[in-house]
Write a protein that holds these residues in place. Structure first.
Motif, PDB file in Angstrom:
ATOM      1  N   GLY A   1       0.810  -1.214   0.000  1.00  0.00           N
ATOM      2  CA  GLY A   1       0.000   0.000   0.000  1.00  0.00           C
ATOM      3  C   GLY A   1       0.839   1.258   0.000  1.00  0.00           C
ATOM      4  O   GLY A   1       0.545   2.223  -0.729  1.00  0.00           O
ATOM      5  N   PHE A   2       1.922   1.280   0.802  1.00  0.00           N
ATOM      6  CA  PHE A   2       2.795   2.452   0.815  1.00  0.00           C
ATOM      7  C   PHE A   2       3.435   2.663  -0.557  1.00  0.00           C
ATOM      8  O   PHE A   2       3.585   3.803  -1.015  1.00  0.00           O
ATOM      9  CB  PHE A   2       3.883   2.299   1.877  1.00  0.00           C
ATOM     10  CG  PHE A   2       3.368   2.357   3.280  1.00  0.00           C
ATOM     11  CD1 PHE A   2       2.332   3.189   3.630  1.00  0.00           C
ATOM     12  CD2 PHE A   2       3.924   1.563   4.277  1.00  0.00           C
ATOM     13  CE1 PHE A   2       1.852   3.258   4.930  1.00  0.00           C
ATOM     14  CE2 PHE A   2       3.464   1.618   5.572  1.00  0.00           C
ATOM     15  CZ  PHE A   2       2.421   2.460   5.909  1.00  0.00           C
ATOM     16  N   GLY A   3       3.817   1.571  -1.212  1.00  0.00           N
ATOM     17  CA  GLY A   3       4.395   1.699  -2.543  1.00  0.00           C
ATOM     18  C   GLY A   3       3.414   2.298  -3.537  1.00  0.00           C
ATOM     19  O   GLY A   3       3.770   3.160  -4.351  1.00  0.00           O
ATOM     20  N   LEU A   4       2.170   1.856  -3.474  1.00  0.00           N
ATOM     21  CA  LEU A   4       1.154   2.421  -4.364  1.00  0.00           C
ATOM     22  C   LEU A   4       0.939   3.901  -4.077  1.00  0.00           C
ATOM     23  O   LEU A   4       0.807   4.711  -5.003  1.00  0.00           O
ATOM     24  CB  LEU A   4      -0.155   1.643  -4.205  1.00  0.00           C
ATOM     25  CG  LEU A   4      -0.147   0.211  -4.728  1.00  0.00           C
ATOM     26  CD1 LEU A   4      -1.412  -0.525  -4.300  1.00  0.00           C
ATOM     27  CD2 LEU A   4      -0.024   0.195  -6.246  1.00  0.00           C
TER      28      LEU A   4
ATOM     29  N   ASP B   1      -7.679   5.423   1.102  1.00  0.00           N
ATOM     30  CA  ASP B   1      -7.382   4.126   1.716  1.00  0.00           C
ATOM     31  C   ASP B   1      -6.896   3.165   0.634  1.00  0.00           C
ATOM     32  O   ASP B   1      -7.649   2.806  -0.269  1.00  0.00           O
ATOM     33  CB  ASP B   1      -8.638   3.577   2.400  1.00  0.00           C
ATOM     34  CG  ASP B   1      -8.356   2.327   3.217  1.00  0.00           C
ATOM     35  OD1 ASP B   1      -7.283   1.708   3.037  1.00  0.00           O
ATOM     36  OD2 ASP B   1      -9.215   1.955   4.036  1.00  0.00           O
ATOM     37  N   PHE B   2      -5.630   2.750   0.719  1.00  0.00           N
ATOM     38  CA  PHE B   2      -5.087   1.904  -0.348  1.00  0.00           C
ATOM     39  C   PHE B   2      -5.752   0.544  -0.418  1.00  0.00           C
ATOM     40  O   PHE B   2      -5.667  -0.142  -1.445  1.00  0.00           O
ATOM     41  CB  PHE B   2      -3.564   1.761  -0.235  1.00  0.00           C
ATOM     42  CG  PHE B   2      -3.045   1.239   1.070  1.00  0.00           C
ATOM     43  CD1 PHE B   2      -3.290  -0.058   1.493  1.00  0.00           C
ATOM     44  CD2 PHE B   2      -2.256   2.046   1.888  1.00  0.00           C
ATOM     45  CE1 PHE B   2      -2.785  -0.546   2.686  1.00  0.00           C
ATOM     46  CE2 PHE B   2      -1.738   1.574   3.089  1.00  0.00           C
ATOM     47  CZ  PHE B   2      -2.004   0.276   3.485  1.00  0.00           C
ATOM     48  N   GLN B   3      -6.437   0.113   0.645  1.00  0.00           N
ATOM     49  CA  GLN B   3      -7.123  -1.183   0.566  1.00  0.00           C
ATOM     50  C   GLN B   3      -8.264  -1.156  -0.451  1.00  0.00           C
ATOM     51  O   GLN B   3      -8.682  -2.209  -0.936  1.00  0.00           O
ATOM     52  CB  GLN B   3      -7.663  -1.585   1.936  1.00  0.00           C
ATOM     53  CG  GLN B   3      -6.579  -1.917   2.936  1.00  0.00           C
ATOM     54  CD  GLN B   3      -7.097  -2.674   4.143  1.00  0.00           C
ATOM     55  OE1 GLN B   3      -8.219  -3.184   4.153  1.00  0.00           O
ATOM     56  NE2 GLN B   3      -6.287  -2.762   5.183  1.00  0.00           N
ATOM     57  N   ASP B   4      -8.752   0.028  -0.785  1.00  0.00           N
ATOM     58  CA  ASP B   4      -9.819   0.139  -1.778  1.00  0.00           C
ATOM     59  C   ASP B   4      -9.303  -0.038  -3.201  1.00  0.00           C
ATOM     60  O   ASP B   4     -10.107  -0.160  -4.140  1.00  0.00           O
ATOM     61  CB  ASP B   4     -10.520   1.498  -1.660  1.00  0.00           C
ATOM     62  CG  ASP B   4     -11.274   1.649  -0.352  1.00  0.00           C
ATOM     63  OD1 ASP B   4     -11.714   0.617   0.207  1.00  0.00           O
ATOM     64  OD2 ASP B   4     -11.431   2.791   0.121  1.00  0.00           O
TER      65      ASP B   4
END
Length: 210
Positions: A36-39, A50-53
């Motif tokens: 997620g941090f990379g994205l 929210d990167f989980q989305d």
């Protein structure tokens, strides 16, 4: 075997995973948060929700864990808060469909306990030391804003096995998870002081400013 350690933000997931890794030879920690941090780093700040989305996060986590579980001869530990049932099924369900043994544990505690842990954990102290005592701690604010939802969702049977941690130390949480998964950890030989220092260092290593 994959041990997915779930729980609210500040619930002890990362500390428990690293405690198991320290005492279980051959085990590795694969933190889905790094995907997620990379994205996020590839995106302008205005788009960093929210990167989980992001389907890319869920697909990436599933593919990386599938690769590690296939190629690595040892237990894999994934400390990550996931409370959306659809996302949970998308990642963990697919790993199980591919034949991997996945043991899931939700670390739960009373709301007051989690809030105390958030106040005490190294992130808040380190940020205030660097930026000043009045500096906002964005990750802690995010954790508090999600706390009630996390505690409510993770009580559902879908997120079992549940482990209440209010009266457990991190080594005791690690022992309980390992015993339930049929694993034997090396004895914990840390003194109380050494254990606190070790957990503080783990917390410092996981500080993020972005």
């Amino acid at each position: 075997m994959l041990l997915w350690i779930n729980g609210p933000f500040g619930g002890g997931k990362t500390q428990s995973a690293h405690e198991i890794q320290r005492r279980l030879p051959g085990s590795v920690v694969c933190d889905p948060e790094h995907v997620g941090f990379g994205l996020h780093r590839m995106m302008p700040p205005s788009l960093r929700a929210d990167f989980q989305d992001l389907p890319a996060w869920r697909q990436g986590v599933q593919e990386v864990l599938d690769l590690v579980l296939t190629e690595h001869d040892g237990v894999v530990l994934a400390p990550m808060t996931v409370v959306e049932p659809a996302y949970f099924r998308e990642i963990i369900g697919r790993l199980r469909e591919r034949g991997h043994e996945v043991r899931h544990f939700a670390l739960l505690a009373d709301r007051a306990t989690v809030l105390r842990r958030l106040r005490e954990r190294g992130l808040g102290h380190a940020v205030r030391f660097i930026a000043g005592k009045d500096a906002p701690v964005r990750r802690e604010s995010f954790a508090v804003s999600k706390l009630d939802l996390c505690l409510e969702r993770l009580r559902d049977q879908e997120f079992a096995e549940h482990l209440w941690t209010d009266r457990l130390t991190i080594p005791q949480v690690a022992d309980t998870i390992a015993a339930s998964a049929g694993l034997t950890l090396a004895p914990n030989t840390d003194s109380a002081l050494r254990g606190r220092l070790r957990r503080a260092w783990t917390g410092v290593k996981h500080i993020r400013f972005d």
